[in-house]
Write a protein that holds these residues in place. Sequence first.
Motif, short mmCIF file in Angstrom:
data_model
loop_
_atom_site.label_atom_id
_atom_site.label_comp_id
_atom_site.label_asym_id
_atom_site.label_seq_id
_atom_site.Cartn_x
_atom_site.Cartn_y
_atom_site.Cartn_z
N LEU A 92 0.84 -1.19 0.00
CA LEU A 92 0.00 0.00 0.00
C LEU A 92 0.88 1.25 0.00
O LEU A 92 0.66 2.18 -0.79
N GLY A 93 1.89 1.25 0.85
CA GLY A 93 2.81 2.38 0.90
C GLY A 93 3.55 2.59 -0.41
O GLY A 93 3.67 3.72 -0.90
N SER A 94 4.04 1.51 -1.02
CA SER A 94 4.77 1.65 -2.28
C SER A 94 3.84 2.07 -3.42
O SER A 94 4.27 2.78 -4.33
N SER A 95 2.57 1.68 -3.34
CA SER A 95 1.59 2.13 -4.34
C SER A 95 1.40 3.63 -4.24
O SER A 95 1.38 4.34 -5.26
N LEU A 96 1.25 4.13 -3.03
CA LEU A 96 1.08 5.57 -2.83
C LEU A 96 2.33 6.33 -3.23
O LEU A 96 2.25 7.40 -3.85
N GLU A 97 3.47 5.76 -2.91
CA GLU A 97 4.74 6.39 -3.30
C GLU A 97 4.84 6.48 -4.82
O GLU A 97 5.24 7.51 -5.37
N GLU A 98 4.48 5.39 -5.50
CA GLU A 98 4.51 5.37 -6.96
C GLU A 98 3.62 6.47 -7.56
O GLU A 98 3.92 7.01 -8.62
N LEU A 99 2.54 6.80 -6.86
CA LEU A 99 1.62 7.83 -7.33
C LEU A 99 2.02 9.23 -6.89
O LEU A 99 1.31 10.19 -7.14
N GLY A 100 3.16 9.35 -6.21
CA GLY A 100 3.68 10.65 -5.83
C GLY A 100 3.09 11.24 -4.56
O GLY A 100 3.18 12.45 -4.33
N VAL A 101 2.50 10.40 -3.71
CA VAL A 101 1.92 10.87 -2.46
C VAL A 101 3.05 11.22 -1.48
O VAL A 101 4.03 10.48 -1.37
N ALA A 102 2.89 12.30 -0.78
CA ALA A 102 3.90 12.77 0.18
C ALA A 102 4.09 11.75 1.30
O ALA A 102 3.14 11.09 1.74
N SER A 103 5.32 11.65 1.79
CA SER A 103 5.65 10.66 2.81
C SER A 103 4.83 10.83 4.09
O SER A 103 4.48 9.85 4.74
N GLY A 104 4.51 12.05 4.46
CA GLY A 104 3.70 12.28 5.65
C GLY A 104 2.30 11.70 5.51
O GLY A 104 1.75 11.15 6.47
N LEU A 105 1.73 11.81 4.33
CA LEU A 105 0.41 11.23 4.08
C LEU A 105 0.49 9.71 4.04
O LEU A 105 -0.41 9.02 4.54
#
Length: 137
Positions: free
Chosen positions: A106-119
């Motif tokens: 889930l975290g790597s999916s969000l990271e791939e989409l450019g979501v900020a680390s705090g979110l």
Amino acid sequence: MTNSNNQQTVVEEQSVETTLYRQLGGDAAVDAAVDVFYRKVLSDSRINSFFEGVDMDRQIARQKAFLTMAFGGPHNYTGADLRRGHQHLVARGLNDSHFDAVVELLGSSLEELGVASGLIAQVAAIAESTRNDILNR
């Protein structure tokens, strides 16, 4: 008295605008994240066996509704509670290592989409808060 009600309305509107759901980008962001997430899940040998025979269109729709609700968006989730919904998976061996893999993906999916680390950290905290229910502890 009117002023007090107006202030309360402003505070409520600000709260709605600052939900994690809104910060992530609303429906479009949740949809994109879940789509990327399940692509990763289905290709990950640590957990993909738990999804064999699952109607993935239905699963994806339920996950989108659940995460929307969990992140503070509209409450349209109608699936089983987490314990009941995962009980059959625990019986098949679902454990902490599998849960950790899900959170990681889930975290790597969000990271791939450019979501900020705090979110991403807030999403991970929400996911972590479900661990005991999902693992039926």
